[in-house]
Design a protein around this motif. Structure first.
Motif, PDB file in Angstrom:
ATOM      1  N   ARG A  81       0.834  -1.202   0.000  1.00 43.83           N
ATOM      2  CA  ARG A  81       0.000   0.000   0.000  1.00 43.83           C
ATOM      3  C   ARG A  81       0.867   1.250   0.000  1.00 43.83           C
ATOM      4  O   ARG A  81       1.856   1.345   0.722  1.00 43.83           O
ATOM      5  CB  ARG A  81      -0.924   0.019   1.214  1.00 43.83           C
ATOM      6  CG  ARG A  81      -2.047  -0.989   1.170  1.00 43.83           C
ATOM      7  CD  ARG A  81      -3.114  -0.635   2.187  1.00 43.83           C
ATOM      8  NE  ARG A  81      -2.580  -0.616   3.538  1.00 43.83           N
ATOM      9  CZ  ARG A  81      -2.712  -1.602   4.413  1.00 43.83           C
ATOM     10  NH1 ARG A  81      -3.336  -2.714   4.054  1.00 43.83           N
ATOM     11  NH2 ARG A  81      -2.225  -1.504   5.625  1.00 43.83           N
ATOM     12  N   ASN A 116       0.438   5.398   0.459  1.00 46.97           N
ATOM     13  CA  ASN A 116      -0.506   6.425   0.912  1.00 46.97           C
ATOM     14  C   ASN A 116      -1.817   5.765   1.326  1.00 46.97           C
ATOM     15  O   ASN A 116      -2.880   5.976   0.723  1.00 46.97           O
ATOM     16  CB  ASN A 116      -0.732   7.468  -0.188  1.00 46.97           C
ATOM     17  CG  ASN A 116      -1.373   8.731   0.356  1.00 46.97           C
ATOM     18  OD1 ASN A 116      -1.593   8.861   1.558  1.00 46.97           O
ATOM     19  ND2 ASN A 116      -1.666   9.658  -0.532  1.00 46.97           N
ATOM     20  N   THR A 125      -5.246   4.485   2.526  1.00 42.22           N
ATOM     21  CA  THR A 125      -6.530   5.185   2.652  1.00 42.22           C
ATOM     22  C   THR A 125      -7.609   4.158   2.939  1.00 42.22           C
ATOM     23  O   THR A 125      -7.666   3.108   2.305  1.00 42.22           O
ATOM     24  CB  THR A 125      -6.864   5.952   1.364  1.00 42.22           C
ATOM     25  OG1 THR A 125      -5.813   6.853   1.079  1.00 42.22           O
ATOM     26  CG2 THR A 125      -8.171   6.708   1.507  1.00 42.22           C
ATOM     27  N   VAL A 151      -8.772  -1.068   3.552  1.00 37.56           N
ATOM     28  CA  VAL A 151      -7.679  -0.130   3.322  1.00 37.56           C
ATOM     29  C   VAL A 151      -7.071  -0.406   1.954  1.00 37.56           C
ATOM     30  O   VAL A 151      -6.837  -1.573   1.592  1.00 37.56           O
ATOM     31  CB  VAL A 151      -6.609  -0.245   4.423  1.00 37.56           C
ATOM     32  CG1 VAL A 151      -5.538   0.822   4.249  1.00 37.56           C
ATOM     33  CG2 VAL A 151      -7.258  -0.131   5.799  1.00 37.56           C
ATOM     34  N   CYS A 196      -4.521   1.533  -1.518  1.00 37.24           N
ATOM     35  CA  CYS A 196      -3.719   2.662  -1.989  1.00 37.24           C
ATOM     36  C   CYS A 196      -4.659   3.813  -2.373  1.00 37.24           C
ATOM     37  O   CYS A 196      -5.752   3.583  -2.905  1.00 37.24           O
ATOM     38  CB  CYS A 196      -2.874   2.280  -3.204  1.00 37.24           C
ATOM     39  SG  CYS A 196      -1.711   0.930  -2.926  1.00 37.24           S
ATOM     40  N   TYR A 197      -4.212   5.029  -2.122  1.00 34.85           N
ATOM     41  CA  TYR A 197      -5.097   6.153  -2.411  1.00 34.85           C
ATOM     42  C   TYR A 197      -5.441   6.245  -3.897  1.00 34.85           C
ATOM     43  O   TYR A 197      -6.610   6.410  -4.261  1.00 34.85           O
ATOM     44  CB  TYR A 197      -4.450   7.455  -1.953  1.00 34.85           C
ATOM     45  CG  TYR A 197      -5.271   8.665  -2.319  1.00 34.85           C
ATOM     46  CD1 TYR A 197      -6.435   8.967  -1.624  1.00 34.85           C
ATOM     47  CD2 TYR A 197      -4.899   9.486  -3.373  1.00 34.85           C
ATOM     48  CE1 TYR A 197      -7.199  10.058  -1.966  1.00 34.85           C
ATOM     49  CE2 TYR A 197      -5.655  10.581  -3.719  1.00 34.85           C
ATOM     50  CZ  TYR A 197      -6.803  10.863  -3.008  1.00 34.85           C
ATOM     51  OH  TYR A 197      -7.568  11.943  -3.356  1.00 34.85           O
ATOM     52  N   TYR A 203      -9.242   5.696  -5.194  1.00 33.69           N
ATOM     53  CA  TYR A 203      -9.898   6.905  -5.701  1.00 33.69           C
ATOM     54  C   TYR A 203     -10.389   6.699  -7.130  1.00 33.69           C
ATOM     55  O   TYR A 203     -11.526   7.057  -7.471  1.00 33.69           O
ATOM     56  CB  TYR A 203      -8.946   8.089  -5.646  1.00 33.69           C
ATOM     57  CG  TYR A 203      -9.573   9.358  -6.189  1.00 33.69           C
ATOM     58  CD1 TYR A 203     -10.394  10.146  -5.393  1.00 33.69           C
ATOM     59  CD2 TYR A 203      -9.350   9.756  -7.502  1.00 33.69           C
ATOM     60  CE1 TYR A 203     -10.981  11.290  -5.889  1.00 33.69           C
ATOM     61  CE2 TYR A 203      -9.932  10.908  -8.007  1.00 33.69           C
ATOM     62  CZ  TYR A 203     -10.738  11.663  -7.196  1.00 33.69           C
ATOM     63  OH  TYR A 203     -11.325  12.795  -7.693  1.00 33.69           O
ATOM     64  N   LEU A 247     -13.386   8.612   1.523  1.00 36.95           N
ATOM     65  CA  LEU A 247     -11.989   8.212   1.648  1.00 36.95           C
ATOM     66  C   LEU A 247     -11.355   8.928   2.839  1.00 36.95           C
ATOM     67  O   LEU A 247     -11.485  10.156   2.979  1.00 36.95           O
ATOM     68  CB  LEU A 247     -11.222   8.549   0.380  1.00 36.95           C
ATOM     69  CG  LEU A 247     -11.774   7.972  -0.938  1.00 36.95           C
ATOM     70  CD1 LEU A 247     -10.928   8.434  -2.106  1.00 36.95           C
ATOM     71  CD2 LEU A 247     -11.800   6.452  -0.882  1.00 36.95           C
ATOM     72  N   VAL A 248     -10.671   8.164   3.686  1.00 33.62           N
ATOM     73  CA  VAL A 248     -10.069   8.724   4.903  1.00 33.62           C
ATOM     74  C   VAL A 248      -8.588   8.336   4.911  1.00 33.62           C
ATOM     75  O   VAL A 248      -8.243   7.144   4.797  1.00 33.62           O
ATOM     76  CB  VAL A 248     -10.751   8.199   6.174  1.00 33.62           C
ATOM     77  CG1 VAL A 248     -10.082   8.792   7.405  1.00 33.62           C
ATOM     78  CG2 VAL A 248     -12.244   8.531   6.144  1.00 33.62           C
ATOM     79  N   LYS A 249      -7.709   9.316   5.037  1.00 38.24           N
ATOM     80  CA  LYS A 249      -6.275   9.098   5.088  1.00 38.24           C
ATOM     81  C   LYS A 249      -5.885   8.458   6.421  1.00 38.24           C
ATOM     82  O   LYS A 249      -6.385   8.834   7.472  1.00 38.24           O
ATOM     83  CB  LYS A 249      -5.551  10.426   4.900  1.00 38.24           C
ATOM     84  CG  LYS A 249      -4.084  10.437   5.277  1.00 38.24           C
ATOM     85  CD  LYS A 249      -3.237   9.613   4.337  1.00 38.24           C
ATOM     86  CE  LYS A 249      -1.758   9.750   4.709  1.00 38.24           C
ATOM     87  NZ  LYS A 249      -0.923   8.819   3.946  1.00 38.24           N
ATOM     88  N   TYR A 258      -2.861   7.762   9.031  1.00 32.32           N
ATOM     89  CA  TYR A 258      -1.542   8.247   9.424  1.00 32.32           C
ATOM     90  C   TYR A 258      -0.898   7.217  10.329  1.00 32.32           C
ATOM     91  O   TYR A 258      -1.424   6.874  11.389  1.00 32.32           O
ATOM     92  CB  TYR A 258      -1.652   9.594  10.145  1.00 32.32           C
ATOM     93  CG  TYR A 258      -2.147  10.694   9.251  1.00 32.32           C
ATOM     94  CD1 TYR A 258      -1.245  11.437   8.484  1.00 32.32           C
ATOM     95  CD2 TYR A 258      -3.504  10.991   9.159  1.00 32.32           C
ATOM     96  CE1 TYR A 258      -1.705  12.449   7.649  1.00 32.32           C
ATOM     97  CE2 TYR A 258      -3.956  11.998   8.317  1.00 32.32           C
ATOM     98  CZ  TYR A 258      -3.050  12.716   7.575  1.00 32.32           C
ATOM     99  OH  TYR A 258      -3.498  13.720   6.746  1.00 32.32           O
TER     100      TYR A 258
END
Length: 348
Positions: A300, A302, A304, A312, A314-315, A319, A340-342, A344
């Motif tokens: 993965r 970034n 998301t 979860v 990859c962004y 997207y 979509l939520v990032k 951290y």
């Protein structure tokens, strides 16, 4: 005050409705669409494999049902469903004759096609705003740039249309116009109250349509198809007539003004964050907790998460998929780009 407001309910022509009647019939159909949309959304979330297509094609399905319903009422009652519900009819703006021929099809298109195009434009505008919020600018062709320019100009056109409608309503209140809505003016009709003769004509027309057609096989097939469409329209009108107040309650309950109150009443308190984070929390097996993206099958990048399903990705992978399909790639739940939520990762 009663004398000052008497002109709002009494008009020069006894058959002309008041401003309260025409606005009430408009609010009826405006409450039906969001209530049905929420019902379909609940079905799609409960069973995405069966009702997911219905949610993704809701606008087209609603347009088809609206065409059946409004065509039935225009043909048999000379009015739309909501206008007939409040005892109103459509007549020619100049001669005062019942709708028919060109005015019938013009009224049908403006009743059904105009709200459909408006809903599609507003959905496209919302997607454009989401793309700007995510700061994603893909390469665009000339046609796409023209399309984007048209979408950007839509709010100004919508404001001009609302100003025209407001002026039309003011003229209708003070007797300066025979119609309160620009769509009625474009259709060449105005609204009037039903009388006893109109009711008798509708009953006679209903009794005539119940007789079987005699003629060739093509004529009988056409009569059967018309009867099926008429039966579907009658079923829809009966269901809406019985559930109209329930639909209005749903529209109020899920309105934007009442959304904060509903959220406070129905949402549970957020759990506290964990005291200790495992350093190897991203190395578990499975598509959701593992280090691989379920879409590209690679590590993965970034990370998301989708708030609708919890998986979860990859962004870039999720997207592009959500933007094209509007659903979760694993569960099929209805999903929008704003879900979509990032994620951290903990430091060190």
């Amino acid at each position: 005050m009663a004398e000052a407001g008497a002109h709002l309910t009494s008009t020069a022509a006894p058959e002309q409705p008041s401003i309260f009647e025409v606005l009430a019939q408009e609010s009826l159909m405006e409450a039906v669409r969001p209530a049905l949309r929420h019902a379909v959304k609940v079905l799609a979330e409960s069973n995405p494999s069966r009702f997911g297509l219905m949610w993704r094609r809701f606008d087209e399905l609603y347009l088809l049902l609206d065409l059946l319903l409004q065509n039935h009422f225009l043909s048999h009652c000379g009015a739309s469903f909501s206008e007939n519900f409040y005892g109103l009819k459509r007549v020619s703006r100049r001669r005062g004759l019942p709708v028919g021929g060109t005015t019938h099809w013009r009224s049908l298109l403006l009743l059904c096609l105009a709200p459909y195009l408006r809903a599609k434009l507003e959905a496209t505008l919302a997607r454009q705003r989401d793309e700007e919020d995510f700061s994603i600018r893909l390469a665009q062709t000339r046609s796409q740039r023209l399309y984007r320019a048209a979408v950007v100009a839509y709010p100004y056109v919508s404001s001009a249309w609302q100003a025209w409608a407001f002026c039309q309503q003011l003229l209708f209140v003070f007797g300066g116009a025979g119609t309160h809505n620009p769509l009625l003016w474009l259709a060449g009709v105005r609204l009037a109250r039903l009388n006893a003769r109109d009711v008798r004509d509708m009953e006679l027309k209903s009794s005539r349509t119940g007789r079987p057609a005699e003629g060739s096989a093509a004529q009988r097939a056409w009569w059967l198809a018309a009867g099926a469409a008429r039966g579907a329209a009658v079923s829809l009108s009966s269901s809406l007539s019985l559930g109209v107040f329930f639909l209005q309650f749903l529209e109020w309950w899920y309105s934007s003004e009442n959304r904060d109150t509903v959220k406070n009443l129905t949402s549970l308190p957020a759990p506290p964050p964990p005291l200790h984070l495992r350093r190897d929390c991203g190395k578990d097996d499975g598509p959701a907790g593992g280090a691989d993206c379920p879409l590209c099958r690679g590590p993965r990048t970034n990370a998301t998460v989708l708030s609708t399903s919890g998986f979860v990705f990859c962004y870039r992978c999720v997207y592009a998929y959500v933007k094209a399909n509007r659903r979760c790639p694993v569960t099929g739940y209805p999903t929008e780009p704003q879900h979509l939520v990032k994620i951290y990762a903990p430091e060190g």
